[in-house]
Design an enzyme around this catalytic site. Structure first.
Site, PDB file in Angstrom:
ATOM      1  CG  ASP A 176     -17.140 -31.467  13.253  1.00 31.25           C
ATOM      2  OD1 ASP A 176     -16.836 -32.601  13.053  1.00 31.25           O
ATOM      3  OD2 ASP A 176     -16.853 -30.488  12.607  1.00 31.25           O
ATOM      4  CD  GLU A 200     -13.369 -34.694  14.608  1.00 31.06           C
ATOM      5  OE1 GLU A 200     -13.190 -35.117  13.473  1.00 31.06           O
ATOM      6  OE2 GLU A 200     -13.822 -33.388  14.690  1.00 31.06           O
TER       7      GLU A 200
HETATM    8  C1  NOJ Z   1     -14.923 -33.687  11.184  1.00 34.97           C
HETATM    9  C2  NOJ Z   1     -16.216 -34.449  10.868  1.00 34.97           C
HETATM   10  O1  NOJ Z   1     -16.113 -35.843  11.362  1.00 34.97           O
HETATM   11  C3  NOJ Z   1     -15.707 -34.696   9.269  1.00 34.97           C
HETATM   12  O2  NOJ Z   1     -16.837 -35.584   8.718  1.00 34.97           O
HETATM   13  C4  NOJ Z   1     -16.285 -33.267   8.791  1.00 34.97           C
HETATM   14  O3  NOJ Z   1     -15.618 -33.292   7.220  1.00 34.97           O
HETATM   15  C5  NOJ Z   1     -15.154 -32.313   9.413  1.00 34.97           C
HETATM   16  N1  NOJ Z   1     -14.974 -32.517  10.632  1.00 34.97           N
HETATM   17  C6  NOJ Z   1     -15.491 -30.930   9.042  1.00 34.97           C
HETATM   18  O4  NOJ Z   1     -16.587 -30.589   9.924  1.00 34.97           O
END
Ligand code: NOJ
Length: 552
Positions: free
Chosen positions: A220, A277
């Site tokens: 993440d 991500e």
């Molecule tokens: C990316 C995640 O996919 C999202 O759902 C989340 O709110 C943010 N990062 C913060 O962790």
């Protein structure tokens, strides 16, 4: 298409043998958002036992792996991306035993399992943050997070001008006058990765889940862990113009972290994988996360954000294959996830919505349901023919649209609440999915409960209604996935064919793909049509149709 000419060739696999190891180079990975997948306990929130029960249906779809969004101990202020204990399961989702059962069941079905790791921030309920709050400014406990004195007389102004991704300031003041940084919700304090204890803790967390047998991690906010020294103000115009890097996203030192993690994973058997991500662009910058000694995959958000436009899609496909190929990584392809408007709706919205705003009942942007279904299916048929790895988000195989009919009091995304409703947020793509048309909560929960309201449309889109119906979206996904495997499209090479400005055509092995993104009819090449995104009425392709033709 008799005058088709070869335009360019791009190589997806950069010399790697995708038939052997490194399964992730060509894998189709199905994202499960646990809250909304299947609820075995009857409380209206999906759980691990629910997932285990439905895994055979995931395997039947023909995917290679699943990625699960967070199920860790969490107050659920951000759908579980606010983790209070990285080594345990939230009671909402079950127990560690439930996790082990789910993992065994998935492996038994031949599915790899990727779990989510959230290293940029924890929940404010994490024991380290609670200890930091209880300790004094300047203490060892505070040094694991980013606490600073404020500006102005008495420090009553935030330490800098950073804004939270969810709206409002990125700083919250604590009673003794200091401020802490949270790039997301105020309940998600950012770790200070300059403190080596943080890195050591996450290596332990990686090993904890690797020892349990997971096949990898989706990381993440992988571009966020390291902040620029001195936490300088953002000059938005300069960032926009490209003359100033963001001081909190895409800092060079994040790569050190992933080189270390690469080593941690490499010490385990099997091909364990890290997927970034990282919302960075251009693609060359994204590709830096997947250099040979770092992560393995990065979500191709540049592709996700490309509108339904032939020239732009061709460009981004070429660019992706080239940029990732240059570092020896496969490109990934993704159209939907739990943070974006479902692509079945998004690609047909007129006018296009503001980036990140979401859509709701009073939005100006609307999608015609017929056009949007045709286009959503066409976009998937195009994506699944591309070489590399693809991600599919739960419910897209049913053709689910974004749900807009959610009342303000039912909305749970902090984005909606932190912007006083100005941004709709992401609840519309997180509505529990329908399994059975006539069951309570459409088969999501036997108790008939659902944490977000499910629309009546869920009956006709339920999985059991689509099963065996050759024209259904579910069967389209199944066929496309089976053909993708049969014709090794994931490890193939892409060769463009010329079909005019508003269509796309390419060869990948013995399959020729033609996509009509314009209004003029496009000829279907001679050969056996093995897949059509919509039933074909004639020998030519109408708007928003894609075919796969076996040509030799
Ligand atoms: C990316 C995640 O996919 C999202 O759902 C989340 O709110 C943010 N990062 C913060 O962790």
């Amino acid at each position: 298409m008799t005058d088709a000419s070869t335009q360019s060739a791009a190589h997806a696999t950069a010399g790697h043998d995708s038939r052997g190891g490194e399964w992730w180079r060509t894998a189709v990975i199905y994202q499960i958002y646990p809250r909304s997948f299947a609820d075995a306990s009857g409380d209206g929130v999906g759980d691990l036992a629910g997932i285990t029960g439905r895994l055979p249906q995931v395997a039947e779809l023909g995917v290679d792996a699943i990625w699960l969004s967070p199920f860790y101990t969490s107050p659920q202020k951000d759908g579980g991306y606010d983790v209070a204990d990285y080594r345990d399961i939230d009671p909402l989702f079950g127990t560690l035993d439930d996790f082990d059962r789910m993992l065994d069941a998935a492996h038994g079905l031949g599915l790899k399992v990727i779990v989510d790791l959230v290293p940029n921030h924890s929940s404010d309920q994490h024991e380290w943050f609670q200890a930091a709050l209880a300790a004094a400014p300047g203490s060892h406990e505070r040094s694991r997070y980013i606490f600073r004195d404020g500006k102005g007389s008495e420090g009553s102004l935030p330490p800098n001008n950073w804004q939270s991704v969810f709206g409002g300031p990125a700083w919250t003041r604590v009673p003794d006058g200091q401020w802490y940084l949270h790039l997301f919700d105020s309940s998600q304090p950012d770790f200070d990765w300059a403190n080596p204890e943080v890195g050591d803790m996450f290596v332990d967390v990686l090993r904890f889940w690797l020892d349990r047998g997971v096949d990898g991690f989706r990381v993440d906010v992988a571009h966020g862990n390291v902040k620029a020294v001195g936490l300088p103000d953002v000059d938005a115009e300069m960032v926009e113009a490209g003359s100033m890097e963001s001081p909190f996203f895409g800092q060079e030192d994040v790569h050190e972290i992933y080189r270390r993690w690469h080593e941690v994973l490499a010490a385990y058997d099997g091909d364990r994988v890290l997927c970034a991500e990282a919302w960075v662009s251009p693609l060359e910058k994204m590709a830096r996360y997947v250099r040979p000694d770092e992560m393995h995959q990065a979500f191709n958000f540049v592709y996700l954000e490309t509108p339904w436009d032939a020239a732009r899609l061709r460009d981004v496909i070429d660019h992706s294959i080239r940029a990732f190929g240059e570092v020896g990584a496969p490109s990934t392809w993704v159209l939907s996830n739990h943070d974006t408007i479902r692509h079945r709706t998004r690609l047909a919205l007129v006018p296009p919505p503001t980036h990140g705003a979401g859509i709701g009942p009073t939005s100006a942007s609307k999608a015609d349901p017929t056009v949007s279904l045709r286009r959503g299916r066409a976009a998937t048929a195009l994506m699944l023919a591309l070489p590399g790895s693809a991600y599919v988000y739960q419910g897209e195989e049913l053709g689910l649209p974004e749900v807009t009919a959610i009342e303000a009091h039912q909305r749970q995304d902090p984005t909606f609440h932190r912007t006083a409703g100005e941004l709709w947020g992401r609840d519309g793509c997180r509505v529990p999915i329908p399994w059975e048309a006539d069951a309570p909560a459409y088969g999501f929960s036997e108790a008939g409960a659902s944490w977000l309201p499910q629309p009546p449309l869920w009956a006709e889109l339920a999985r059991d209604r689509q099963e065996g119906d050759a024209g259904s979206t579910l069967e389209l996904y199944r066929s496309a996935l089976a053909l993708r495997a049969e014709h090794s499209l994931g490890s193939g090479e892409l060769e463009w064919l010329d079909v005019g400005r508003t269509a796309l055509a390419f060869r990948n092995g013995d399959i020729t793909v033609v996509a009509n993104l314009g209004h003029d009819a496009v000829d279907v090449p001679r050969g056996e049509i093995v897949l059509a995104s919509s039933p074909l009425d004639s020998a030519s392709l109408a708007a928003d149709e894609v075919v796969w033709v076996r040509t030799h």
